[in-house]
Design an enzyme around this catalytic site. Structure first.
Site, PDB file in Angstrom:
ATOM      1  N   TRP A  75      -7.351  62.560  53.916  1.00  0.00           N
ATOM      2  CA  TRP A  75      -7.483  61.266  54.597  1.00  0.00           C
ATOM      3  C   TRP A  75      -8.773  60.675  54.061  1.00  0.00           C
ATOM      4  O   TRP A  75      -9.863  61.194  54.285  1.00  0.00           O
ATOM      5  CB  TRP A  75      -7.567  61.485  56.106  1.00  0.00           C
ATOM      6  CG  TRP A  75      -7.566  60.210  56.890  1.00  0.00           C
ATOM      7  CD1 TRP A  75      -6.470  59.476  57.269  1.00  0.00           C
ATOM      8  CD2 TRP A  75      -8.697  59.513  57.411  1.00  0.00           C
ATOM      9  NE1 TRP A  75      -6.867  58.371  57.983  1.00  0.00           N
ATOM     10  CE2 TRP A  75      -8.227  58.369  58.091  1.00  0.00           C
ATOM     11  CE3 TRP A  75     -10.073  59.731  57.371  1.00  0.00           C
ATOM     12  CZ2 TRP A  75      -9.071  57.459  58.718  1.00  0.00           C
ATOM     13  CZ3 TRP A  75     -10.912  58.822  57.997  1.00  0.00           C
ATOM     14  CH2 TRP A  75     -10.406  57.709  58.653  1.00  0.00           C
ATOM     15  N   GLU A 487      -1.611  51.358  76.234  1.00  0.00           N
ATOM     16  CA  GLU A 487      -0.934  52.376  75.432  1.00  0.00           C
ATOM     17  C   GLU A 487       0.276  51.769  74.703  1.00  0.00           C
ATOM     18  O   GLU A 487       0.529  52.075  73.543  1.00  0.00           O
ATOM     19  CB  GLU A 487      -0.517  53.550  76.332  1.00  0.00           C
ATOM     20  CG  GLU A 487       0.262  54.659  75.669  1.00  0.00           C
ATOM     21  CD  GLU A 487      -0.466  55.343  74.515  1.00  0.00           C
ATOM     22  OE1 GLU A 487      -1.663  55.115  74.309  1.00  0.00           O
ATOM     23  OE2 GLU A 487       0.214  56.099  73.791  1.00  0.00           O
ATOM     24  N   LYS A 491       0.687  51.871  70.709  1.00  0.00           N
ATOM     25  CA  LYS A 491       1.844  52.493  70.041  1.00  0.00           C
ATOM     26  C   LYS A 491       2.462  51.497  69.077  1.00  0.00           C
ATOM     27  O   LYS A 491       2.777  51.828  67.943  1.00  0.00           O
ATOM     28  CB  LYS A 491       2.929  52.927  71.043  1.00  0.00           C
ATOM     29  CG  LYS A 491       2.756  54.202  71.820  1.00  0.00           C
ATOM     30  CD  LYS A 491       2.800  55.480  71.055  1.00  0.00           C
ATOM     31  CE  LYS A 491       1.447  55.847  70.520  1.00  0.00           C
ATOM     32  NZ  LYS A 491       0.639  56.729  71.301  1.00  0.00           N
ATOM     33  N   GLU A 494       0.144  50.704  65.984  1.00  0.00           N
ATOM     34  CA  GLU A 494      -0.113  51.779  65.014  1.00  0.00           C
ATOM     35  C   GLU A 494       1.104  52.121  64.171  1.00  0.00           C
ATOM     36  O   GLU A 494       0.970  52.461  63.005  1.00  0.00           O
ATOM     37  CB  GLU A 494      -0.720  53.015  65.668  1.00  0.00           C
ATOM     38  CG  GLU A 494       0.206  53.828  66.521  1.00  0.00           C
ATOM     39  CD  GLU A 494      -0.482  55.032  67.163  1.00  0.00           C
ATOM     40  OE1 GLU A 494      -1.348  55.641  66.538  1.00  0.00           O
ATOM     41  OE2 GLU A 494      -0.126  55.356  68.308  1.00  0.00           O
TER      42      GLU A 494
HETATM   43  C1  F6R Z   1      -2.422  57.340  69.003  1.00  0.00           C
HETATM   44  C2  F6R Z   1      -3.138  58.578  68.950  1.00  0.00           C
HETATM   45  C3  F6R Z   1      -4.623  58.537  68.899  1.00  0.00           C
HETATM   46  C4  F6R Z   1      -5.217  59.796  69.541  1.00  0.00           C
HETATM   47  C5  F6R Z   1      -6.743  59.844  69.357  1.00  0.00           C
HETATM   48  C6  F6R Z   1      -7.354  61.030  70.068  1.00  0.00           C
HETATM   49  O1  F6R Z   1      -1.051  57.552  69.071  1.00  0.00           O
HETATM   50  O2  F6R Z   1      -2.538  59.610  68.915  1.00  0.00           O
HETATM   51  O3  F6R Z   1      -5.136  57.379  69.483  1.00  0.00           O
HETATM   52  O4  F6R Z   1      -4.904  59.778  70.894  1.00  0.00           O
HETATM   53  O5  F6R Z   1      -7.033  59.913  67.999  1.00  0.00           O
HETATM   54  O6  F6R Z   1      -6.798  62.222  69.609  1.00  0.00           O
HETATM   55  P1  F6R Z   1      -6.966  63.586  70.381  1.00  0.00           P
HETATM   56  O7  F6R Z   1      -6.162  63.518  71.623  1.00  0.00           O
HETATM   57  O8  F6R Z   1      -6.473  64.616  69.429  1.00  0.00           O
HETATM   58  O9  F6R Z   1      -8.437  63.723  70.683  1.00  0.00           O
END
Ligand code: F6R
Length: 614
Positions: A75, A487, A491, A494
């Site tokens: 990435w 949210e 969704k 993204e």
């Molecule tokens: C969106 C998504 C991200 C994660 C964020 C935090 O669909 O998945 O916004 O929620 O990057 O990720 P975690 O929960 O792994 O800390």
């Protein structure tokens, strides 16, 4: 961000590395690369911009031979997604090969120094400094291990690194500085593997150990030696991974996201298992390692997370306030960690990170620890970094989630937060037996209600046909459904690349209403709750300005059909459960619109599943 892997053993390294990169690809897919040392120690290096499939086609005529190798899926942080910027990176002699996850904060200074010594750089990455630096120490007479140690001590930022040397082809060295995502070492029979996370190791090993910040692992095929970067030795315990190998196949589904949406009824059942009792009614969280006295003494909770996890926290805040009777705030981890947030030993910090690796959330947790707060973390994976910082861990038990957009991890985080609020409320003596019975009975129906919502998908395909070409969307909600509006917008943007905003509906008149015209679709969350009339008012305001309304409404509502252009029906449920149910239409709407637009649903551009850099 970025997946790294290494293998040393008796088997051919390349197929194992490529398979592992497949499991790690969710962490980044801008480019992929592999390096294997052949039997005389000569490196064979292949890399390719784009997804892992591009690298695989480059290798279609044969995989490199050798029993030791490393691989990377990227990435991009420094330099675009090109072949040159893909890892592994090497020094000028080709002796040292490196894969890297993180950001080398002082890379400009190091690069200047190395260029002055005659090193030639061929990429625009910060990572390329690392092999040059190691090689420069070896040129001065250091052994491979000492050179890695010297290089690691010069590096600043959060970095996880795996290194091979042509001069010592019987070992792989890995180190970690700062919270740059994990390095897990897997112990096999006459073989060892290392990777950014456990999913890449599970097909091969069950015994694992985690590298901590400031540690180096020198890995040969039968022994791993752990030291600190300053040379002190480290004793490390192995852990046995308790769950069965997680299989990552789409099965009958066209995308992982759709599969994961469908898995939600079962995932929620798993989340509730052993935590909710029906007769007599009870909510217990055995993992919450706080005494009753400590729970009584908490006078405040702070919930932290990023993105979708923070949205879950925004709903959680309202449950904690109403069920546990505690003052509660919710903050974006990246903001929380850098403000002078007040905390003491009576503050309960609740962090949410499905990956357990989000750099911003880990940083905020470290900050909370320094300030003496007690912490519980919600996480989907055992042994990840967040679970090692917190005082208590609540596994959300969503099962493996591959698609970059979080779906079942969001819903399982919500359910875990609801159980947490209920548990705290019971322990604090605020929930009567009657109320507990209602809560528990409704939770018992939750998987079934989610299943019902998922089964009706044709409507989303129709909606997608109508709305997929719109340039903007607005999502509105109130109370516990305001975070769902956020949210829903996240969704959609993204995975479909449509610009979308989520607002508390009451805020509309204070600015966003000027955006409304006949081209603006508005997704309005209008459940039959105490705020129903207010939401209806907002729907009317949108219609009066010729906007189109997609209402997400409660089954049996006889009025909404006359007002909205389209209605998505959600089963009747209490105001506490409705936001969990409303997650499903948000996911399915975004999914079908993205499919209609021909987007890469599971791997949206520029994103990664674990965000291990700030
Ligand atoms: C969106 C998504 C991200 C994660 C964020 C935090 O669909 O998945 O916004 O929620 O990057 O990720 P975690 O929960 O792994 O800390």
């Amino acid at each position: 961000m970025c997946g790294i892997i290494g293998y040393i053993g008796e088997r051919a390294a390349a197929p194992i590395i490529l398979e592992g990169l497949g499991a790690l690809e969710y962490r980044g897919y801008d480019s992929a690369g592999i390096a294997v040392l052949d039997e005389v120690g000569m490196p064979q290096l292949y890399k390719s911009a784009g997804k892992l499939s591009k690298l695989r086609s480059k290798l279609r005529n044969g995989l490199p031979d050798g029993n030791i190798g490393i691989g990377h899926t990227r990435w991009a942080t420094h330099g675009g997604p090109t072949d040159f910027n893909a890892h592994p990176h090497t020094d000028g002699t080709g002796d040292i090969l490196v894969v890297h996850n993180g950001i080398l904060e002082n890379y400009l200074e190091l690069k200047q120094e190395l260029v002055a010594k005659g090193c030639e750089f061929i990429s625009q990455t910060d990572a390329e400094c690392i092999p040059h630096l190691i090689e420069s120490y070896m040129r001065e007479g250091c052994s491979f291990e000492d050179a890695v140690r010297a290089a690691a001590s010069r590096m600043e930022g959060a970095n996880a690194v795996v290194v091979l040397s042509r001069k010592e082809p019987d070992k792989i060295i890995s180190f970690k500085i700062g919270n740059a995502g994990g390095i897990v070492i897997g112990y096999g029979e006459d073989e060892m593997l290392l990777a950014s996370d456990i999913s890449a190791l599970l097909p091969h090993v069950r015994d694992v150990a985690y590298l901590a910040v400031g540690e180096i692992a020198t890995v040969t095929r039968d022994v791993v030696k752990y030291t600190r970067i300053d040379g002190a030795s480290v004793k490390k315990k192995k852990a046995r991974v308790s769950y069965e190998a997680m299989t990552a196949t789409k099965g009958e589904y066209s995308h992982f996201m759709l599969k994961e949406i469908h898995e939600q009824p079962d995932a929620v059942l798993d989340t509730l298992r052993g935590r909710v009792q029906f007769d007599p009614p009870g909510i217990t969280l055995p993992e919450l390692a706080f005494t009753d006295e400590e729970i009584q003494k908490f006078n405040r909770a702070v919930i932290i997370g990023m993105g979708t996890s923070m949205h879950a926290g925004m709903v959680g805040r309202m449950w904690i306030e109403s069920l546990a009777g505690m003052a509660c705030e919710v903050d974006n981890s990246s903001e929380f960690r850098y403000r002078d947030a007040y905390m003491d030993e009576n503050t309960l910090v609740i962090s949410i990170s499905q990956s357990g690796e989000t750099a911003d959330t880990l940083g905020a947790m470290e900050e909370a620890k320094l300030r003496g707060a007690r912490q519980v973390t919600l996480c989907n994976y055992e042994g990840t970094q967040s679970t090692r910082i917190a005082d208590a861990v609540l596994p959300i038990r969503a099962g493996l989630e591959i698609s970059v957009a979080g779906t079942k991890t969001f819903v399982c985080s919500l359910v875990t937060l609801y159980a947490l609020a209920g548990h705290l409320g019971v322990k604090r003596g605020l929930i009567s037996r009657k109320r507990l019975k209602t809560i528990v009975q409704e939770l018992a129906h939750l998987p079934e209600m989610i299943g019902q919502l998922i089964s009706d998908q044709a409507q989303y395909e129709r909606l997608a046909l109508n709305y997929a070409r719109r340039a903007n969307f607005l999502f509105l909600g109130r109370g516990k459904n305001y975070p769902l509006a956020m949210e829903g917008a996240l969704k959609l943007k993204e995975i479909s690349y449509i610009h979308a905003e989520g607002y508390p509906a009451g805020e509309m008149k204070h600015g966003p209403i000027s955006l409304i015209d006949r081209k603006m679709p508005v997704v309005a969350l209008v459940p039959k709750d105490d705020l129903y009339e207010k939401m209806l008012g907002n729907v009317n305001e949108v219609k009066a300005r010729r906007g189109s309304v997609i209402a997400v409404a409660t089954e049996g509502d006889e009025h909404i059909g006359d007002k909205a252009n389209d209605v998505i029906w959600v089963p009747q449920a209490s105001a506490n459960i409705t936001p969990i149910l409303n997650a499903i239409p948000m996911q399915l709407l975004a999914y079908y619109i993205a499919v209609e637009r021909g987007c890469d649903v599971d791997m949206p551009r520029n994103l990664a599943k674990s965000v291990t850099v700030e």
